[in-house]
Design a protein around this motif. Structure first.
Motif, PDB file in Angstrom:
ATOM      1  N   VAL A  90       0.842  -1.193   0.000  1.00  0.00           N
ATOM      2  CA  VAL A  90       0.000   0.000   0.000  1.00  0.00           C
ATOM      3  C   VAL A  90       0.877   1.243   0.000  1.00  0.00           C
ATOM      4  CG1 VAL A  90      -1.723   1.318   1.295  1.00  0.00           C
ATOM      5  CG2 VAL A  90      -1.898  -1.175   1.152  1.00  0.00           C
ATOM      6  N   ARG A  91       0.585   2.192  -0.881  1.00  0.00           N
ATOM      7  CA  ARG A  91       1.285   3.479  -0.894  1.00  0.00           C
ATOM      8  C   ARG A  91       0.590   4.400   0.105  1.00  0.00           C
ATOM      9  NH1 ARG A  91       2.612  -0.277  -4.865  1.00  0.00           N
ATOM     10  NH2 ARG A  91       4.238   0.573  -6.228  1.00  0.00           N
ATOM     11  N   LEU A  92       1.217   4.635   1.227  1.00  0.00           N
ATOM     12  CA  LEU A  92       0.616   5.386   2.322  1.00  0.00           C
ATOM     13  C   LEU A  92       1.349   6.715   2.479  1.00  0.00           C
ATOM     14  CD1 LEU A  92      -1.469   5.285   4.626  1.00  0.00           C
ATOM     15  CD2 LEU A  92       0.272   4.163   6.036  1.00  0.00           C
ATOM     16  N   ARG A  93       0.594   7.825   2.356  1.00  0.00           N
ATOM     17  CA  ARG A  93       1.187   9.153   2.435  1.00  0.00           C
ATOM     18  C   ARG A  93       0.397  10.035   3.399  1.00  0.00           C
ATOM     19  NH1 ARG A  93       1.735   7.439  -2.844  1.00  0.00           N
ATOM     20  NH2 ARG A  93       3.780   7.743  -3.821  1.00  0.00           N
ATOM     21  N   ALA A  94       1.089  11.057   3.906  1.00  0.00           N
ATOM     22  CA  ALA A  94       0.459  12.017   4.819  1.00  0.00           C
ATOM     23  C   ALA A  94       0.554  13.412   4.231  1.00  0.00           C
ATOM     24  CB  ALA A  94       1.135  11.984   6.188  1.00  0.00           C
ATOM     25  N   PHE A  95      -0.553  14.132   4.249  1.00  0.00           N
ATOM     26  CA  PHE A  95      -0.586  15.522   3.835  1.00  0.00           C
ATOM     27  C   PHE A  95      -0.193  16.383   5.024  1.00  0.00           C
ATOM     28  CE2 PHE A  95      -2.628  19.625   3.396  1.00  0.00           C
ATOM     29  CZ  PHE A  95      -2.455  19.950   2.056  1.00  0.00           C
TER      30      PHE A  95
END
Length: 402
Positions: A90-95
């Motif tokens: 899973v490509r997990l990113r935070a803004f």
């Protein structure tokens, strides 16, 4: 406005977590190709873990899974939650990851407030419902009342193009934003073959080219109203022009009903909104306070022909700072159904706010206080934009898969 009206859509209203979570989790877990998910809040609780399992199922099916969370809204996800997702691909990113000062979160402004899911380019979900247990009734008296929609049809392609652009270029230049909407337009043209079904548009708010699009859609619909305006909004403190449009609509004979918080999760928000009540009621607007539990809705219906469901409140942060997304629908059946659901709240759990009759001195004081607070809050986003010059960042969480 950053919208393209597309016919041929099936729009399904989903009310509260009980209506939303089973449908969105089923769609995600059955994904075969792609899941695009953007959310303000994701907690490691009962609901968050259900989403966690659905995302792992999608990844196990071979789907490419992208998850974008807001760093302020979802600040405390532990490695025990994030690492299995990363290990599964899973490509997990935070803004804009959370920043703290003496333990308190300080970077509140300019949040990614979206609640969007797109599955295999076939199903899209847009609304105001986050992934946390306080959106289901078992949470108790503080469980939120909220709405989302499931979209099937040509509009899904437009929403998918938007989310893909966020993955590919999370901080796009002006040229990139123009290209983003050209891609969405081209995808929309490819999907125009089906004419039956609801006409709908996907409208967003950002801090680049589309700073006021959601507000402009509201105002255009309000100005064209002939019979009924019904707005249910959790955090209501719009600008002067939208308030003026509502007052003018009421004065020309349109029935204007506003459903506001009466059992708020943040008391100060309700107190700010109450400063507007006298101004609105004098013009003939009817104000209702929903008192069963906290209202988190961001929905409206006008003349049973125009309706919107989304993430955008009608307050300074949503209209001037946050990244927001709404679906706007021109369909009598959908608009009527949404109106009936809101009216059920009004009948069963709302109280009508009566116009206060204070003495002359108190009336003058209320007028002065309301004027000062109103204009201070309306200018607050402009001041904050100047103080928060660095652009928000989107960063990977942990070691992303290659």
């Amino acid at each position: 406005m950053n919208s393209h009206w597309l016919p041929g859509n099936r729009i399904t209203l989903l009310e509260n977590g009980e209506g939303y979570y089973p449908r969105v989790f089923e769609a995600i877990s059955q994904a075969k190709e792609e899941v695009l998910l953007e959310t303000f809040i994701l907690f490691d609780d009962k609901v968050g873990r259900q989403l966690h399992r659905a995302l792992l199922s999608a990844a196990a099916n071979g789907a490419t899974v992208h998850v974008l969370i807001d760093g302020w809204g979802s600040p405390d996800l532990p490695p025990s939650f994030t690492q299995p997702l990363l290990d599964a691909g899973v490509r997990l990113r935070a803004f804009e990851p959370v920043r703290r000062l003496f333990g308190a979160r300080v970077n509140l402004l300019r949040r990614m407030h979206h609640k969007i899911v797109v599955v295999d380019g076939q199903h899209a979900f847009v609304g105001g419902i986050n992934y946390s247990i306080d959106h289901i009734a078992e949470f108790g008296p503080q469980a939120k009342q909220d709405y989302a929609v499931e979209v099937e049809g040509p509009l899904v392609g437009q929403i998918q193009a938007f989310c893909r652009a966020n993955v590919e270029a999370p901080q796009p230049s002006r040229r990139a934003w123009v290209q983003r909407w050209r891609n969405m337009r081209d995808r929309a043209e490819e999907e125009r073959e089906v004419e039956d079904g609801a006409v709908a548009a996907f409208v967003t708010r950002d801090n680049h080219l589309h700073r006021s699009d959601i507000e402009r859609h509201y105002r255009a619909a309000i100005r064209s109203a002939r019979h009924r305006i019904l707005i249910a909004n959790a955090y209501f403190f719009p600008g002067y022009r939208l308030l003026r449009d509502l007052r003018r609509a009421a004065r020309r004979g349109v029935q204007v009903d506003l459903v506001m918080q009466g059992q708020p999760d943040m008391v100060w928000v309700m107190r700010a909104t109450e400063l507007l009540y006298r101004h609105l009621i004098r013009a003939g607007v009817r104000v209702h306070q929903y008192c069963e539990r906290p209202l988190h809705a961001k929905v409206a219906v006008i003349d049973d022909r125009w309706a919107t469901v989304g993430s955008s409140n009608l307050d300074p942060t949503s209209l001037s700072l946050n990244l927001e997304a709404n679906v706007i629908v021109r369909d009598e059946a959908f608009a009527r159904h949404l109106r009936e659901r809101i009216e059920q709240l009004m009948t069963s759990h709302c109280k009508l706010v009566e116009r206060p009759v204070p003495g002359k001195l108190r009336s003058a004081w209320i007028g002065v206080r309301s004027f000062v607070v109103f204009h201070a809050l309306r200018r607050f986003p402009v001041w904050m934009q100047r103080l928060t010059a660095p652009p928000p960042r989107v960063v990977p969480m942990g070691d992303e898969p290659t």
